[in-house]
Write an enzyme that holds these catalytic residues in place. Structure first.
Site, PDB file in Angstrom:
ATOM      1  N   GLU A  87      31.729  38.366  35.584  1.00 40.35           N
ATOM      2  CA  GLU A  87      30.924  37.953  36.735  1.00 40.35           C
ATOM      3  C   GLU A  87      30.277  39.202  37.322  1.00 40.35           C
ATOM      4  OE1 GLU A  87      31.337  35.745  41.105  1.00 40.35           O
ATOM      5  OE2 GLU A  87      33.132  36.455  40.051  1.00 40.35           O
ATOM      6  N   ARG A 112      47.266  39.877  30.874  1.00 40.69           N
ATOM      7  CA  ARG A 112      46.440  40.692  31.767  1.00 40.69           C
ATOM      8  C   ARG A 112      46.999  42.108  31.789  1.00 40.69           C
ATOM      9  NH1 ARG A 112      44.118  39.645  37.696  1.00 40.69           N
ATOM     10  NH2 ARG A 112      44.269  41.749  38.532  1.00 40.69           N
ATOM     11  N   LYS A 120      38.386  42.543  42.233  1.00 40.56           N
ATOM     12  CA  LYS A 120      37.090  43.059  42.685  1.00 40.56           C
ATOM     13  C   LYS A 120      36.913  42.882  44.191  1.00 40.56           C
ATOM     14  CE  LYS A 120      34.823  40.892  39.372  1.00 40.56           C
ATOM     15  NZ  LYS A 120      33.705  40.370  38.558  1.00 40.56           N
TER      16      LYS A 120
END
Length: 740
Positions: free
Chosen positions: A230, A450, A460
């Site tokens: 994103e 992860r 973020k």
């Protein structure tokens, strides 16, 4: 035309001989030179060429094989770099570090430079072969699998190398001709790429790493993957794992990767982030087929949403957000769930128009409100947003959610396997359900763990908080876990790639230390980075050598004693020299110390001020003294106006807790002191540093130049690079260093 090669019998130039054999250049050998002599090629016109690298380049120019050296400017320069690196294999202490470095590099490369054999490959191959049994034992141990694969494939393609090693490696051990059998099995026309692929299949299982896994129902040549960040921040180390795993599987299955920007939330996204994500992807070396955007498919996504509404598989809901969240948690159906198709379409049009009524609504999928997996309890597909989109402006008032757009675009773009971290595991059922409702084929989801690191925030949203509150310089701050941040700190991308791919696609969750990454980085930079000298400016102490040179003189010395490619530097010798205060207080009267790169000296007098601080030392040079007998080995700088000002910067973690709990506010554990600057003086050669150069300050560690020399009064800024052993907690600074 036959070339005559002369060399010492005790050190034959293996790379030169191997290159001549491979290139089809006739050569006669004369091993009669005295030990230590440089190898020579005698030309027919009476001229002579000296030196391994010169001889290798000459052979490549007269070879029957094209492109062994003469390529474009960049690749020829890269070949030169490898030629300068190759001699490191002859250094016993650095042999395995070099093997590890080249092994990591070959993880994503078939050849050292470009896409075909060069004299760089021949030089490094010969460096390994020349160590005899030492390399042979490692080659069969599976410790450096990429390096062994590359070594074997070259040997398989050029069987003449067996003759070279059998003749010239001698008692050290000879290269076993096992790889040549591979060539026989593949046929005389097998090329190097085929040896890397087909011929290695028989050994594949025996050398398959434990972390290597298979994609479900993957077919060679038909795998299509996507890396879909994103554009709401810069690429960080966690994203890097996803990007590199996508590339790994694409190469393994001879498939392709596309880059897709998941740009469905105009509140967070910008063109700045798109540009920097592309920059970071390039930095990682990701090879992709094309770049797409979820926003490319907004018309089709809206059509699909309306189709699902008409089919009764979605509905429009105006339940307030907090109430909707509570109902989903409790498994309570919305009062809007059984609205008619006509009512839903009417409200859908209000949403598209961005009317006051429409902005109160969202589109939800009609899945299963009683399912134990809460992600399938009627998730939101579309919501209103009046913020202009960074690519298409204010054209749309409604935007799809990630949960709705991702399964649609994955299927629409022909993705075969969607890689994502295991934190999304609960959404897998939702993903497949939505694709089924849309009438699409199944896209396989493959999960990986992860990447979690101690003292590190990868959200973020949280990183943006540091940027917005001015606690860091920006997204490329060296304290940030972004690709640009850690590269600015001094991490080599090769180290990051090696670190991430060593973990493989495992699904095991663990909390990683940074130490291993920085230790890997040290193995890459230490063999090649130049050495310089610095003295902390505060309370530095002058040492006067009564028998030192009255007139300063200069010697040219190597910047790295074991790597000529680091270049040379000028060192000034004078009777008055600066040393660090911490060194000065460690010295006793009449103690003999070693001045590095000069010799021994005996300190005869120590002067102190009223508070007991050492202010001056006096002594004599004792160059005939043995450096083996001294306890202290001191770095020093001449008293000279040519010294440069330095600002040496060390960093600490942004938070003070190793791992945050889910309900813990990160603001409560923000580290108040994460940057410390220490004024220092450096040798005059540091005027030539460029931004991004990595160096070692003798006895002080590794550093990256962030601001080079601009003018005498403006200091060179050096960022401390962790080495995997020392804790990154301001280890270089003095007590009064400036903090931030």
């Amino acid at each position: 035309m036959e070339l005559k090669l002369s060399f010492p019998a005790d050190s034959p130039p293996l790379a030169v001989i191997a290159a001549a054999k491979i290139a089809g250049v006739p050569i006669s050998t004369d091993p009669t030179l005295t030990p230590g002599s440089t190898p020579i090629i005698h030309l027919d016109n009476g001229l002579k060429l000296w030196g391994n690298f010169v001889l290798l380049r000459h052979i490549s120019r007269v070879a029957n094989i094209p492109d062994l050296y003469q390529r474009d400017a960049i690749e020829s320069s890269q070949i030169d770099e490898w030629l300068e690196y190759a001699p490191i294999f002859a250094s016993g202490s650095q042999f395995e570090e070099a093997c590890g470095y080249v092994d990591g590099y070959l993880l994503q490369h078939t050849f050292l430079v470009g896409h075909s054999l060069s004299i760089a490959d021949i030089a490094v191959w010969s460096g390994l072969a020349g160590t005899g049994k030492r390399w042979e034992s490692l080659r069969s141990s599976k410790k450096y699998q990429n390096l062994a694969r590359w070594f074997n494939s070259i040997l398989a393609e050029y069987g003449v190398l067996n003759e070279v090693t059998a003749t010239y490696v001698g008692k050290k051990g000879s290269v076993k001709p096992t790889a040549s059998k591979v060539k026989e099995q593949q046929g005389s026309n097998a090329n190097l790429a085929k040896v890397n692929g087909d011929a290695a299949d028989k050994e594949k299982e025996s050398r398959k790493p434990t972390s290597e896994v298979d994609l479900p129902e993957a077919e060679v040549g038909k795998v299509r993957l996507r890396f879909a960040p994103e554009p709401s921040g810069y690429l960080h180390i966690g994203h890097s794992k996803a990007a590199l795993l996508n590339q790994y599987f694409a190469e393994r299955y001879q498939g392709e990767v596309i880059i897709r920007f998941d740009d469905t939330n105009p509140d967070k996204e910008s063109n700045e982030f798109v540009d920097n994500l592309l920059k970071d992807i390039e930095t990682l070396g990701i090879k992709y087929r094309t770049v797409t955007y979820t926003s490319d498919y907004f018309p089709q996504l809206m059509e699909m949403a309306e189709k699902l509404i008409r089919e009764g598989k979605a509905y429009v809901d105006d339940t307030p957000r907090e109430q909707m969240q509570k109902e989903r948690m409790d498994g309570i159906e919305s009062r809007c769930r059984n609205n008619s198709v006509e009512e839903n379409l009417k409200l859908w049009k209000e949403m598209i128009a961005g009317s006051e009524r429409g902005t109160m609504c969202c589109v939800r999928g009609k899945l299963d409100m009683q399912d134990p997996n809460k992600s399938v309890r009627d998730p939101v597909y579309y919501r209103c947003n009046q913020t202009p989109h960074h690519r298409i402006g204010a054209k749309y008032k409604v935007y799809p959610t990630y949960d709705f757009a991702c399964p649609f675009v994955d299927a629409f773009e022909g993705i075969t396997h969607a890689l994502r971290s295991s934190e999304y595991h609960d959404r897998n059922d939702q993903y497949y359900w939505i694709q089924t409702d849309m009438g699409f084929r199944k896209v396989h989801i493959y999960e990986f763990s992860r990447l979690n690191l101690v003292y590190t925030l990868l959200s973020k949203r949280k990183l943006l908080w540091f940027v917005q509150n001015g606690l860091v310089e920006g997204w490329d701050d060296p304290r940030f876990p972004t690709v640009q941040g850690i590269v600015r700190r001094g991490l080599k991308i090769e180290a990051l790639i090696q670190f991430i791919l060593e973990q493989g696609a495992s699904k095991n969750l663990n909390l990683m230390e940074w130490d291993k990454l920085w230790a890997t980085n040290k193995k890459i930079i230490d063999p090649v980075c130049p050495r310089h000298t610095a003295v902390i400016e505060e309370r530095r102490v002058l040492l006067t050598l009564s028998n030192g040179p009255d007139d300063p003189f200069v010697r040219i010395v190597p910047k790295h004693k074991k790597y000529a490619g680091a270049g040379e530097k000028a060192t000034t010798y004078t009777k008055r020299i600066w040393i660090d205060y911490d060194d000065a207080v460690s010295i006793s009267v009449n103690e003999e110390v070693t001045l590095m790169d000069w010799g021994n000296a005996i300190v005869k007098e120590i002067q102190k001020d009223q508070e007991g601080n050492v202010t001056h030392l006096s002594g004599i040079l004792h160059l005939e003294g043995s450096v083996k007998t001294t306890k202290l080995k001191l770095t020093w700088l001449p008293e000279s106006d040519e010294l440069v000002k330095l600002s040496v910067v060390d960093f600490d973690y942004l938070i003070t807790k190793k791992k945050l709990e889910e309900d813990e506010n990160f603001v409560d554990v923000v580290n108040p002191c994460t940057r410390k600057e220490t004024p220092a003086l450096g040798d005059s050669n540091m005027r030539n540093l460029q931004r991004g150069d990595v160096l070692q300050l003798e006895r002080k560690g590794y550093f990256r130049c962030d601001v080079p020399f601009l003018r005498p009064q403006k200091p060179i800024v050096l960022f401390a690079i962790p080495d995997g052993k020392q804790q990154p907690v301001l280890r270089f600074a003095v007590p009064d260093g400036k903090t931030k």
